[in-house]
Design a protein around this motif. Structure first.
Motif, PDB file in Angstrom:
ATOM      1  N   LEU A   1       0.839  -1.198   0.000  1.00  0.00           N
ATOM      2  CA  LEU A   1       0.000   0.000   0.000  1.00  0.00           C
ATOM      3  C   LEU A   1       0.873   1.246   0.000  1.00  0.00           C
ATOM      4  CD1 LEU A   1      -2.585  -1.171   2.631  1.00  0.00           C
ATOM      5  CD2 LEU A   1      -2.798  -1.232   0.163  1.00  0.00           C
ATOM      6  N   MET A   2       0.714   2.080  -1.021  1.00  0.00           N
ATOM      7  CA  MET A   2       1.534   3.271  -1.157  1.00  0.00           C
ATOM      8  C   MET A   2       0.646   4.513  -1.148  1.00  0.00           C
ATOM      9  SD  MET A   2       2.927   5.819  -3.413  1.00  0.00           S
ATOM     10  CE  MET A   2       2.252   5.321  -4.949  1.00  0.00           C
ATOM     11  N   VAL A   3       1.042   5.482  -0.328  1.00  0.00           N
ATOM     12  CA  VAL A   3       0.411   6.799  -0.323  1.00  0.00           C
ATOM     13  C   VAL A   3       1.538   7.795  -0.538  1.00  0.00           C
ATOM     14  CG1 VAL A   3      -0.941   8.485   0.965  1.00  0.00           C
ATOM     15  CG2 VAL A   3      -1.359   6.036   1.312  1.00  0.00           C
ATOM     16  N   SER A   4       1.378   8.635  -1.545  1.00  0.00           N
ATOM     17  CA  SER A   4       2.422   9.596  -1.893  1.00  0.00           C
ATOM     18  C   SER A   4       1.873  11.012  -1.813  1.00  0.00           C
ATOM     19  CB  SER A   4       2.925   9.313  -3.312  1.00  0.00           C
ATOM     20  OG  SER A   4       3.906  10.243  -3.689  1.00  0.00           O
ATOM     21  N   VAL A   5       2.685  11.902  -1.262  1.00  0.00           N
ATOM     22  CA  VAL A   5       2.373  13.335  -1.232  1.00  0.00           C
ATOM     23  C   VAL A   5       3.505  14.017  -1.984  1.00  0.00           C
ATOM     24  CG1 VAL A   5       1.990  15.370   0.203  1.00  0.00           C
ATOM     25  CG2 VAL A   5       1.209  13.124   1.006  1.00  0.00           C
ATOM     26  N   GLU A   6       3.159  14.631  -3.119  1.00  0.00           N
ATOM     27  CA  GLU A   6       4.149  15.280  -3.976  1.00  0.00           C
ATOM     28  C   GLU A   6       3.822  16.755  -4.123  1.00  0.00           C
ATOM     29  OE1 GLU A   6       4.268  13.256  -7.742  1.00  0.00           O
ATOM     30  OE2 GLU A   6       4.614  11.304  -6.815  1.00  0.00           O
ATOM     31  N   ASP A   7       4.868  17.576  -4.224  1.00  0.00           N
ATOM     32  CA  ASP A   7       4.634  19.008  -4.435  1.00  0.00           C
ATOM     33  C   ASP A   7       5.658  19.571  -5.414  1.00  0.00           C
ATOM     34  OD1 ASP A   7       6.898  20.560  -3.028  1.00  0.00           O
ATOM     35  OD2 ASP A   7       6.243  19.214  -1.428  1.00  0.00           O
ATOM     36  N   ASN A   8       5.351  20.739  -5.947  1.00  0.00           N
ATOM     37  CA  ASN A   8       6.238  21.397  -6.895  1.00  0.00           C
ATOM     38  C   ASN A   8       6.947  22.599  -6.260  1.00  0.00           C
ATOM     39  OD1 ASN A   8       4.037  23.117  -6.781  1.00  0.00           O
ATOM     40  ND2 ASN A   8       4.078  23.609  -8.964  1.00  0.00           N
ATOM     41  N   GLY A   9       7.226  22.491  -4.976  1.00  0.00           N
ATOM     42  CA  GLY A   9       7.970  23.542  -4.281  1.00  0.00           C
ATOM     43  C   GLY A   9       9.441  23.523  -4.664  1.00  0.00           C
ATOM     44  N   GLU A  10      10.222  24.330  -3.961  1.00  0.00           N
ATOM     45  CA  GLU A  10      11.653  24.462  -4.266  1.00  0.00           C
ATOM     46  C   GLU A  10      12.447  23.223  -3.899  1.00  0.00           C
ATOM     47  OE1 GLU A  10      13.473  28.016  -2.815  1.00  0.00           O
ATOM     48  OE2 GLU A  10      11.787  29.238  -3.440  1.00  0.00           O
ATOM     49  N   GLY A  11      11.925  22.401  -3.048  1.00  0.00           N
ATOM     50  CA  GLY A  11      12.629  21.178  -2.679  1.00  0.00           C
ATOM     51  C   GLY A  11      13.358  21.310  -1.359  1.00  0.00           C
TER      52      GLY A  11
ATOM     53  N   GLU B   1       9.691   6.965   2.343  1.00  0.00           N
ATOM     54  CA  GLU B   1      10.794   7.305   1.450  1.00  0.00           C
ATOM     55  C   GLU B   1      10.658   8.755   1.018  1.00  0.00           C
ATOM     56  OE1 GLU B   1      11.604   3.291  -1.133  1.00  0.00           O
ATOM     57  OE2 GLU B   1      10.197   4.744  -1.944  1.00  0.00           O
ATOM     58  N   PHE B   2      11.785   9.340   0.704  1.00  0.00           N
ATOM     59  CA  PHE B   2      11.834  10.691   0.169  1.00  0.00           C
ATOM     60  C   PHE B   2      12.496  10.619  -1.202  1.00  0.00           C
ATOM     61  CE2 PHE B   2      14.849  14.186  -0.513  1.00  0.00           C
ATOM     62  CZ  PHE B   2      13.948  15.216  -0.740  1.00  0.00           C
ATOM     63  N   ASP B   3      11.925  11.344  -2.170  1.00  0.00           N
ATOM     64  CA  ASP B   3      12.488  11.389  -3.513  1.00  0.00           C
ATOM     65  C   ASP B   3      12.345  12.806  -4.040  1.00  0.00           C
ATOM     66  OD1 ASP B   3      13.465  10.574  -6.054  1.00  0.00           O
ATOM     67  OD2 ASP B   3      11.419  10.353  -6.772  1.00  0.00           O
ATOM     68  N   GLN B   4      13.377  13.280  -4.693  1.00  0.00           N
ATOM     69  CA  GLN B   4      13.306  14.621  -5.266  1.00  0.00           C
ATOM     70  C   GLN B   4      13.845  14.609  -6.692  1.00  0.00           C
ATOM     71  OE1 GLN B   4      14.012  17.781  -2.445  1.00  0.00           O
ATOM     72  NE2 GLN B   4      15.070  18.934  -4.008  1.00  0.00           N
ATOM     73  N   SER B   5      13.440  13.602  -7.459  1.00  0.00           N
ATOM     74  CA  SER B   5      13.930  13.526  -8.829  1.00  0.00           C
ATOM     75  C   SER B   5      13.146  14.447  -9.761  1.00  0.00           C
ATOM     76  CB  SER B   5      13.891  12.082  -9.330  1.00  0.00           C
ATOM     77  OG  SER B   5      12.607  11.537  -9.156  1.00  0.00           O
ATOM     78  N   ARG B   6      11.844  14.425  -9.674  1.00  0.00           N
ATOM     79  CA  ARG B   6      11.014  15.279 -10.532  1.00  0.00           C
ATOM     80  C   ARG B   6      10.330  16.349  -9.697  1.00  0.00           C
ATOM     81  NH1 ARG B   6       5.710  15.053 -13.094  1.00  0.00           N
ATOM     82  NH2 ARG B   6       5.164  13.620 -11.439  1.00  0.00           N
ATOM     83  N   ARG B   7       9.722  15.935  -8.628  1.00  0.00           N
ATOM     84  CA  ARG B   7       9.071  16.804  -7.650  1.00  0.00           C
ATOM     85  C   ARG B   7       9.556  16.355  -6.291  1.00  0.00           C
ATOM     86  NH1 ARG B   7       3.267  18.277  -8.644  1.00  0.00           N
ATOM     87  NH2 ARG B   7       3.032  18.376 -10.864  1.00  0.00           N
ATOM     88  N   THR B   8       9.197  17.089  -5.266  1.00  0.00           N
ATOM     89  CA  THR B   8       9.464  16.616  -3.909  1.00  0.00           C
ATOM     90  C   THR B   8       8.354  15.635  -3.560  1.00  0.00           C
ATOM     91  OG1 THR B   8      10.489  18.721  -3.321  1.00  0.00           O
ATOM     92  CG2 THR B   8       9.789  17.295  -1.508  1.00  0.00           C
TER      93      THR B   8
END
Length: 139
Positions: free
Chosen positions: A64-74, A114-121
């Protein structure tokens, strides 16, 4: 939003999980620009996702995956390795306890964040499903 309507239940403390996602969405809302800010919430069932348990040969199924992504500065580069540590923050008025608490709650529920900042935060929470017959699998 991009919700998977067929997700099974998660066994957990409802109030704590609400706190986790409120914290992640609040952080995203504070990070996005005033104009053109975007927060994307995604849920998905990821069939083959298994994670190695440190110190053992076992693998945990966390579909089960829940993701919160944003287009902020990172996230600033110097904080990336310490995001889930207590008292780490980039906010002038921040206490640095939010993501540490999020990580603890998710860990207490048998999941990971997990944290990822490849495309968005993006912060991705992976959790086991309720009534999962095989929690771990030996390699």
């Amino acid at each position: 939003t991009d919700y998977d309507p067929s997700l099974p239940s998660v066994l957990g403390d409802r109030d704590q999980l609400v706190q986790v996602f409120l914290n992640l969405v609040k952080n995203a809302a504070e990070a996005v620009p005033d104009k053109g800010g975007e927060i994307v919430l995604i849920t998905a069932y990821r069939h083959g996702v298994r994670f190695a348990v440190p110190g053992s040969g076992a693998r945990v199924h966390l579909p089960l995956m829940v993701s919160v992504e944003d287009n902020g500065e990172g996230i600033p580069e110097e904080l990336k390795g310490h995001l889930f540590d207590p008292f780490v923050t980039s906010k002038p008025q921040g206490k640095g306890l939010g993501l540490a608490l999020v990580a603890k709650i998710i860990n207490d529920h048998g999941g990971i964040i997990e944290f990822d900042q490849s495309r968005r935060t993006a912060f991705r929470v992976m959790l086991p499903r309720h009534n999962q017959t095989e929690q771990t699998e030996s390699q």
